[in-house]
Motif scaffolding. Structure first.
Motif, PDB file in Angstrom:
ATOM      1  N   VAL A 273       0.863  -1.190   0.000  1.00  0.00           N
ATOM      2  CA  VAL A 273       0.000   0.000   0.000  1.00  0.00           C
ATOM      3  C   VAL A 273       0.896   1.236   0.000  1.00  0.00           C
ATOM      4  O   VAL A 273       1.628   1.476   0.957  1.00  0.00           O
ATOM      5  CB  VAL A 273      -0.930   0.040   1.239  1.00  0.00           C
ATOM      6  N   MET A 274       0.869   1.987  -1.103  1.00  0.00           N
ATOM      7  CA  MET A 274       1.751   3.143  -1.224  1.00  0.00           C
ATOM      8  C   MET A 274       0.950   4.411  -0.938  1.00  0.00           C
ATOM      9  O   MET A 274       0.245   4.925  -1.803  1.00  0.00           O
ATOM     10  CB  MET A 274       2.348   3.207  -2.647  1.00  0.00           C
ATOM     11  N   ALA A 275       1.068   4.862   0.301  1.00  0.00           N
ATOM     12  CA  ALA A 275       0.290   6.036   0.724  1.00  0.00           C
ATOM     13  C   ALA A 275       1.181   7.259   0.910  1.00  0.00           C
ATOM     14  O   ALA A 275       0.696   8.318   1.301  1.00  0.00           O
ATOM     15  CB  ALA A 275      -0.448   5.719   2.020  1.00  0.00           C
ATOM     16  N   ALA A 276       2.493   7.114   0.664  1.00  0.00           N
ATOM     17  CA  ALA A 276       3.402   8.241   0.901  1.00  0.00           C
ATOM     18  C   ALA A 276       3.213   9.331  -0.155  1.00  0.00           C
ATOM     19  O   ALA A 276       2.834   9.055  -1.288  1.00  0.00           O
ATOM     20  CB  ALA A 276       4.849   7.747   0.867  1.00  0.00           C
ATOM     21  N   ALA A 277       3.485  10.558   0.262  1.00  0.00           N
ATOM     22  CA  ALA A 277       3.507  11.689  -0.676  1.00  0.00           C
ATOM     23  C   ALA A 277       4.959  11.853  -1.106  1.00  0.00           C
ATOM     24  O   ALA A 277       5.719  12.639  -0.527  1.00  0.00           O
ATOM     25  CB  ALA A 277       2.991  12.938   0.007  1.00  0.00           C
ATOM     26  N   GLU A 338      -6.667   6.866 -14.648  1.00  0.00           N
ATOM     27  CA  GLU A 338      -5.448   6.866 -15.481  1.00  0.00           C
ATOM     28  C   GLU A 338      -4.263   6.348 -14.655  1.00  0.00           C
ATOM     29  O   GLU A 338      -3.449   5.553 -15.124  1.00  0.00           O
ATOM     30  CB  GLU A 338      -5.209   8.288 -16.011  1.00  0.00           C
ATOM     31  N   LYS A 339      -4.190   6.780 -13.370  1.00  0.00           N
ATOM     32  CA  LYS A 339      -3.091   6.355 -12.491  1.00  0.00           C
ATOM     33  C   LYS A 339      -3.172   4.854 -12.204  1.00  0.00           C
ATOM     34  O   LYS A 339      -2.161   4.154 -12.155  1.00  0.00           O
ATOM     35  CB  LYS A 339      -3.192   7.128 -11.163  1.00  0.00           C
ATOM     36  N   LEU A 340      -4.408   4.366 -12.031  1.00  0.00           N
ATOM     37  CA  LEU A 340      -4.642   2.940 -11.775  1.00  0.00           C
ATOM     38  C   LEU A 340      -4.038   2.109 -12.901  1.00  0.00           C
ATOM     39  O   LEU A 340      -3.352   1.107 -12.676  1.00  0.00           O
ATOM     40  CB  LEU A 340      -6.156   2.698 -11.680  1.00  0.00           C
ATOM     41  N   ARG A 342      -1.834   3.260 -15.418  1.00  0.00           N
ATOM     42  CA  ARG A 342      -0.418   3.544 -15.709  1.00  0.00           C
ATOM     43  C   ARG A 342       0.475   2.813 -14.719  1.00  0.00           C
ATOM     44  O   ARG A 342       1.542   2.332 -15.070  1.00  0.00           O
ATOM     45  CB  ARG A 342      -0.178   5.056 -15.657  1.00  0.00           C
ATOM     46  N   LYS A 343       0.027   2.718 -13.443  1.00  0.00           N
ATOM     47  CA  LYS A 343       0.893   2.124 -12.421  1.00  0.00           C
ATOM     48  C   LYS A 343       0.547   0.644 -12.186  1.00  0.00           C
ATOM     49  O   LYS A 343       1.071   0.028 -11.271  1.00  0.00           O
ATOM     50  CB  LYS A 343       0.800   2.938 -11.139  1.00  0.00           C
ATOM     51  N   ASN A 344      -0.390   0.129 -12.985  1.00  0.00           N
ATOM     52  CA  ASN A 344      -0.793  -1.283 -12.907  1.00  0.00           C
ATOM     53  C   ASN A 344      -1.188  -1.676 -11.464  1.00  0.00           C
ATOM     54  O   ASN A 344      -0.837  -2.744 -10.971  1.00  0.00           O
ATOM     55  CB  ASN A 344       0.344  -2.182 -13.400  1.00  0.00           C
TER      56      ASN A 344
HETATM   57  N1  CTP Z   1       4.084   7.402  -5.753  1.00  0.00           N
HETATM   58  C1  CTP Z   1       5.213   6.619  -5.516  1.00  0.00           C
HETATM   59  N2  CTP Z   1       6.435   7.055  -5.912  1.00  0.00           N
HETATM   60  C2  CTP Z   1       6.577   8.233  -6.527  1.00  0.00           C
HETATM   61  C3  CTP Z   1       5.443   9.049  -6.785  1.00  0.00           C
HETATM   62  C4  CTP Z   1       4.209   8.601  -6.381  1.00  0.00           C
HETATM   63  O1  CTP Z   1       5.079   5.532  -4.947  1.00  0.00           O
HETATM   64  N3  CTP Z   1       7.769   8.640  -6.900  1.00  0.00           N
HETATM   65  C5  CTP Z   1       2.779   6.879  -5.368  1.00  0.00           C
HETATM   66  C6  CTP Z   1       2.132   7.606  -4.222  1.00  0.00           C
HETATM   67  O2  CTP Z   1       2.496   7.043  -2.980  1.00  0.00           O
HETATM   68  C7  CTP Z   1       0.654   7.375  -4.531  1.00  0.00           C
HETATM   69  C8  CTP Z   1       0.600   7.353  -6.043  1.00  0.00           C
HETATM   70  O3  CTP Z   1       1.923   7.047  -6.453  1.00  0.00           O
HETATM   71  O4  CTP Z   1       0.227   6.115  -4.071  1.00  0.00           O
HETATM   72  C9  CTP Z   1       0.155   8.573  -6.739  1.00  0.00           C
HETATM   73  O5  CTP Z   1       0.896   9.675  -6.359  1.00  0.00           O
HETATM   74  P1  CTP Z   1       0.639  11.083  -7.058  1.00  0.00           P
HETATM   75  O6  CTP Z   1       1.650  12.075  -6.568  1.00  0.00           O
HETATM   76  O7  CTP Z   1      -0.817  11.463  -6.959  1.00  0.00           O
HETATM   77  O8  CTP Z   1       0.897  10.703  -8.588  1.00  0.00           O
HETATM   78  P2  CTP Z   1       2.050  10.987  -9.554  1.00  0.00           P
HETATM   79  O9  CTP Z   1       2.438   9.722 -10.207  1.00  0.00           O
HETATM   80  O10 CTP Z   1       3.127  11.758  -8.904  1.00  0.00           O
HETATM   81  O11 CTP Z   1       1.305  11.838 -10.655  1.00  0.00           O
HETATM   82  P3  CTP Z   1       0.986  13.420 -10.707  1.00  0.00           P
HETATM   83  O12 CTP Z   1       1.970  14.098  -9.798  1.00  0.00           O
HETATM   84  O13 CTP Z   1       1.175  13.731 -12.137  1.00  0.00           O
HETATM   85  O14 CTP Z   1      -0.445  13.546 -10.267  1.00  0.00           O
END
Ligand code: CTP
Length: 403
Positions: A273-277, A338-340, A342-344
């Motif tokens: 579960v990737m919840a980090a910013a 789209e993220k779902l 692209r990131k599979n």
């Molecule tokens: N995420 C990650 N590693 C990164 C960037 C994002 O694991 N380098 C993960 C975040 O933890 C989150 C998801 O990707 O679960 C989406 O992060 P988000 O910042 O919304 O998406 P981005 O891919 O960065 O796209 P954008 O900034 O264009 O919205």
């Protein structure tokens, strides 16, 4: 019958909404799983679903009125005490409002107010009613009274409009019931890795690029996964918050360190579960010394950080489940879907910065979860702790479907 609900007594309440037609399928699933089901419907539900069908499928007379045709009193107290769990599906906006205030104007309300077992409600209404402040207030009251309020799905509504407010599909309600009734730890024997918090990307020895994430959502998910029985590793960026001591926490600072820690652990887990910013970019070079104020302008050259979620999504095996988050400010649903892809990922939990009360550092959150195949569930504003339990219960269901 030897189903998963064998020996369980379930009282199925049905109120007067168009989604009542799905209750027939829910009833069939409950009976198929071996439960003994007593159906109680409101008088208006009878316009949507036939008591004869419900009685035939449940093999019990359906209770509607206080007094039956043969002048026998329907004992609401005994019905309320008989069940192991009461499930009201669909629950209309009207019934939610009555239950929140304790109004008792039909047999089902009397049963609900007499219940000594857990009560689960599956709301169904049009989007405007679902989003109304009064409905949200009433649902918060029901939750604080200890009742289980299920989320709604996004899709076509009775009004012909499309939006939030559809009752969950019967199979999903069944999964919630099974989890509630069995009271077991559904993730025993499995392990999980969670990322949470911000990352700090150093510019020089005293400065960094960071963000406002507190890490609370990911920390609550790690706590909930651990509580559900999964051996959980939390890879946590710089924040003062901490998970429960049973969670194995690895502290990191930068996105690269977070990536390395996850890449190391992920192959041995079933749930990520990737919840980090995570900071998308980092300075190309880190100055050895503090950068002194000199020129009028200063340009920083940034390079892209590895995407941890994408790495896990692209490298997962068939028995691994990967969940990501999406924080969006515009075109929320489209961006999340789209993220779902692209990131599979197997799930994207989307929150919008436009939602009041669901901002950085807040104890509450309001999300919609998207899954492949167009599945989505919208949750009302709730505490991050409660939301973490909802997310983990969905993870448990999906991971067992994969097994
Ligand atoms: N995420 C990650 N590693 C990164 C960037 C994002 O694991 N380098 C993960 C975040 O933890 C989150 C998801 O990707 O679960 C989406 O992060 P988000 O910042 O919304 O998406 P981005 O891919 O960065 O796209 P954008 O900034 O264009 O919205």
């Amino acid at each position: 019958m030897n189903g998963i609900l064998s020996g369980k007594k379930i009282l199925l309440g049905i109120t007067g909404g168009i989604a009542a037609y799905k209750s027939i399928l829910l009833l069939r699933l409950l009976v198929k799983e071996g439960a003994t089901v007593q159906v109680v419907i409101t008088p208006s539900a009878a316009s949507f679903v036939s008591p004869l069908v419900l009685a035939t499928l449940s093999k019990h007379p359906v209770a509607i009125e206080w007094v039956k045709d043969d002048a026998q009193w329907a004992n609401h107290v005994m019905l309320g005490r008989w069940a192991d769990i009461i499930v009201v599906a669909p629950t209309t906006c009207n019934t939610i409002s009555k239950f929140a205030t304790g109004l008792c104007d039909n047999l089902l309300m009397a049963v609900l107010l007499s219940a000594t077992c857990p009560v689960m409600i599956a709301p169904a209404m049009d989007e405007d009613m679902w989003l109304h402040a009064a409905t949200n207030r009433n649902m918060a009251t029901l939750r604080s009274d200890g009742h289980i309020v299920l989320p709604v799905a996004h899709g076509e509504l009775g009004s012909g409009l499309t939006g939030e407010g559809r009752m969950l599909e019967p199979e999903i309600i069944l999964a919630h019931i099974v989890q509630m009734v069995s009271g077991s730890k559904p993730l025993v024997g499995l392990s999980a890795v969670v990322t949470a918090g911000p990352t700090h990307e150093p510019i020089d020895p005293v400065r960094f690029i960071g963000n406002h994430s507190s890490g609370l959502m990911g920390i609550e998910i790690a706590n909930a996964l651990q509580a559900a029985g999964a051996q959980t590793t939390l890879v946590l960026g710089p924040t003062h918050l901490r998970a429960n001591s049973a969670v194995n926490t690895i502290m990191v600072t930068t996105a690269q360190q977070m990536f390395d820690a996850v890449a190391n652990v992920f192959p041995d887990t079933q749930i990520g579960v990737m919840a980090a910013a995570v900071a998308d970019y980092r300075p190309a070079t880190v100055a050895d010394q503090k950068i002194k104020k000199q020129a009028h302008e200063l340009a920083l050259s940034l390079v892209k950080n590895p995407d941890i979620l994408q790495h896990c999504g692209m490298n997962k095996s068939t028995n691994q489940l990967v969940v990501g988050f999406a924080l969006e400010t515009n075109n929320e649903a489209a961006n999340a879907i789209e993220k779902l892809q692209r990131k599979n990922a197997d799930m994207i939990v989307m929150n919008s910065l436009q939602d009041e009360g669901a901002t950085f550092g807040s104890a509450n959150n309001k999300v919609t979860i998207f899954e492949p195949g167009g599945l989505s569930q919208s949750f009302p504003l709730m505490s991050k702790q409660d939301l973490a339990k909802e997310i983990v219960s969905l993870i448990a269901k999906r991971i067992h479907e994969k097994a």
